[in-house]
Scaffold this motif. Structure first.
Motif, PDB file in Angstrom:
ATOM      1  N   PRO A 222       4.091 -23.393 -40.191  1.00 48.11           N
ATOM      2  CA  PRO A 222       5.194 -22.381 -40.857  1.00 48.11           C
ATOM      3  C   PRO A 222       5.187 -21.137 -39.922  1.00 48.11           C
ATOM      4  CG  PRO A 222       2.983 -22.542 -41.893  1.00 48.11           C
ATOM      5  CD  PRO A 222       2.656 -23.541 -40.740  1.00 48.11           C
ATOM      6  N   VAL A 223       6.809 -20.747 -39.990  1.00 43.64           N
ATOM      7  CA  VAL A 223       6.711 -19.389 -39.525  1.00 43.64           C
ATOM      8  C   VAL A 223       7.735 -18.773 -40.402  1.00 43.64           C
ATOM      9  CG1 VAL A 223       6.388 -19.704 -37.066  1.00 43.64           C
ATOM     10  CG2 VAL A 223       8.630 -20.175 -37.856  1.00 43.64           C
ATOM     11  N   THR A 224       7.960 -17.379 -40.356  1.00 41.13           N
ATOM     12  CA  THR A 224       9.001 -16.672 -41.092  1.00 41.13           C
ATOM     13  C   THR A 224      10.344 -17.403 -41.256  1.00 41.13           C
ATOM     14  OG1 THR A 224       7.764 -14.779 -40.960  1.00 41.13           O
ATOM     15  CG2 THR A 224      10.113 -14.773 -41.740  1.00 41.13           C
ATOM     16  N   GLY A 225      10.736 -17.954 -42.472  1.00 45.23           N
ATOM     17  CA  GLY A 225      12.066 -18.642 -42.356  1.00 45.23           C
ATOM     18  C   GLY A 225      12.045 -20.166 -42.074  1.00 45.23           C
ATOM     19  N   GLY A 226      11.050 -20.723 -41.782  1.00 41.99           N
ATOM     20  CA  GLY A 226      11.147 -22.360 -41.654  1.00 41.99           C
ATOM     21  C   GLY A 226       9.695 -22.632 -40.873  1.00 41.99           C
TER      22      GLY A 226
ATOM     23  N   LEU B 261      18.163 -35.394 -34.646  1.00 40.10           N
ATOM     24  CA  LEU B 261      17.387 -34.256 -35.172  1.00 40.10           C
ATOM     25  C   LEU B 261      18.322 -33.149 -35.343  1.00 40.10           C
ATOM     26  CD1 LEU B 261      14.677 -34.761 -32.225  1.00 40.10           C
ATOM     27  CD2 LEU B 261      14.524 -35.587 -34.589  1.00 40.10           C
ATOM     28  N   PRO B 262      17.685 -32.218 -36.304  1.00 38.39           N
ATOM     29  CA  PRO B 262      18.600 -31.078 -36.527  1.00 38.39           C
ATOM     30  C   PRO B 262      18.957 -30.068 -35.313  1.00 38.39           C
ATOM     31  CG  PRO B 262      16.391 -30.551 -37.232  1.00 38.39           C
ATOM     32  CD  PRO B 262      16.249 -32.124 -36.851  1.00 38.39           C
ATOM     33  N   ASP B 263      19.857 -29.117 -35.413  1.00 35.90           N
ATOM     34  CA  ASP B 263      20.030 -28.144 -34.203  1.00 35.90           C
ATOM     35  C   ASP B 263      18.919 -27.274 -34.308  1.00 35.90           C
ATOM     36  OD1 ASP B 263      22.671 -29.540 -34.339  1.00 35.90           O
ATOM     37  OD2 ASP B 263      23.764 -27.725 -35.188  1.00 35.90           O
ATOM     38  N   THR B 264      18.712 -26.864 -33.146  1.00 37.53           N
ATOM     39  CA  THR B 264      17.377 -25.843 -32.901  1.00 37.53           C
ATOM     40  C   THR B 264      17.957 -25.163 -31.482  1.00 37.53           C
ATOM     41  OG1 THR B 264      15.241 -25.857 -32.525  1.00 37.53           O
ATOM     42  CG2 THR B 264      16.207 -27.621 -31.166  1.00 37.53           C
ATOM     43  N   ARG B 265      17.048 -23.884 -31.209  1.00 35.18           N
ATOM     44  CA  ARG B 265      17.195 -23.381 -30.114  1.00 35.18           C
ATOM     45  C   ARG B 265      15.686 -22.680 -29.878  1.00 35.18           C
ATOM     46  NH1 ARG B 265      18.033 -17.845 -31.082  1.00 35.18           N
ATOM     47  NH2 ARG B 265      18.612 -17.084 -33.115  1.00 35.18           N
ATOM     48  N   GLY B 266      15.491 -22.072 -28.711  1.00 35.10           N
ATOM     49  CA  GLY B 266      14.410 -21.697 -28.387  1.00 35.10           C
ATOM     50  C   GLY B 266      14.218 -21.071 -26.786  1.00 35.10           C
TER      51      GLY B 266
ATOM     52  N   PRO C 114      14.937 -24.332 -39.550  1.00 39.93           N
ATOM     53  CA  PRO C 114      16.366 -24.511 -38.968  1.00 39.93           C
ATOM     54  C   PRO C 114      16.552 -23.664 -37.756  1.00 39.93           C
ATOM     55  CG  PRO C 114      16.189 -22.909 -40.751  1.00 39.93           C
ATOM     56  CD  PRO C 114      14.906 -23.568 -40.809  1.00 39.93           C
ATOM     57  N   ILE C 115      17.817 -23.587 -37.286  1.00 39.98           N
ATOM     58  CA  ILE C 115      18.064 -23.138 -35.851  1.00 39.98           C
ATOM     59  C   ILE C 115      17.842 -21.407 -36.015  1.00 39.98           C
ATOM     60  CG2 ILE C 115      20.569 -22.961 -36.362  1.00 39.98           C
ATOM     61  CD1 ILE C 115      20.973 -23.400 -33.327  1.00 39.98           C
TER      62      ILE C 115
END
Length: 261
Positions: free
Chosen positions: A125-129, A204-209, A229-230
């Motif tokens: 877990p991280v903040t927001g997702g 798979l859901p949209d993502t970025r990093g 989420p993204i």
């Protein structure tokens, strides 16, 4: 005896004299058995040397037509070897984080070679997702700049990272976008990489990093960091970077050779 018979007898005598003078009709030349064997061995050796050494890629096969009661199976990621390999490093995970998978990918690479690449996926877990860090390591450099002035250039881990992003991290048929080459940090070491986004994927859901690659004692490592989420990357990039800051490589140091007596 008629004149015709005399002429025929004279002709036959002339032919016999010519054959005697020339030593008889020449025999057809033949190669000795050893020479023939040597030539055959040389041909086989040449064919062996010319045989391709590149491992052929996998042959594509079409899945069976689904029946009305079957659900089509969609393969989205490369298959795994089913063998866990511990990477030579330590990483401190926050509360709630875990090792989601530790295995090795089996995939066709860009050079038409079936390659096995060890990986570890960390998730939590991280903040927001939810955040994910995937480490690929122990792979060869496919794109290596040519030596300059006799000095070998550094491996191009940025190009390797882009290649493995599409081959191992995101699904096929995703809409993938990448940024320019940038500098990042893993532990207390400098790394090279870029930011990326993968949207409109089949499943798979949209993502970025981002990804960050470096070489430690001749071994390649690339960390892929993204979230779900993204929008989680808008609030949690610092949390994910803090995890990368805890990485400590534990490769054994080279033992100096003993001096001769």
């Amino acid at each position: 005896m008629t004149l015709s018979n005399l002429f025929q007898n004279a002709l036959l005598l002339l032919v016999a004299l010519l054959l005697t003078a020339c030593g008889g009709a020449p025999a057809a030349p033949t190669l000795p058995p050893t020479a023939t064997a040597n030539i055959q061995a040389a041909v086989e050796s040449t064919l062996t040397a010319l045989a391709p050494t590149t491992t052929p890629g996998p042959r594509a096969t079409l899945p069976p037509e689904p029946t009305a009661t079957e659900t089509p199976i969609v393969v989205t990621l490369p298959p795994t070897l089913g063998k866990s390999i511990q990477p030579p490093l330590t990483i401190t995970l926050p509360d709630g984080w875990k090792v989601a998978q530790n295995d090795a990918l089996v995939m066709p690479d860009a050079d038409n070679t079936i390659r096995t690449v060890p990986f570890v996926a960390y998730e939590g877990p991280v903040t927001g997702g939810t955040g994910t860090i995937v480490l690929l390591w122990g792979f060869p450099n496919l794109f290596n700049p040519l030596p300059q002035n006799g000095t070998p250039s550094a491996p191009d881990l940025w190009s390797d990272g882009l290649r493995l992003l599409r081959l191992a991290i995101v699904e096929a048929n995703c809409n993938v976008g990448t940024d320019l080459k940038r500098s990042f940090r893993v532990g207390n070491l400098s790394a090279v990489g870029t930011q990326f986004a993968a949207v409109d994927c089949p499943e798979l859901p949209d993502t970025r990093g981002w990804f960050a690659g470096l070489q430690n004692d001749g071994l390649n490592f690339i960390f892929y960091v993204y979230g779900d989420p993204i929008t989680v990357m808008d609030t949690s990039s610092g949390e994910l970077q803090a995890i990368l800051d805890t990485v400590l490589f534990t490769l054994p140091e080279a033992t100096p050779e003993a001096s001769p007596p």
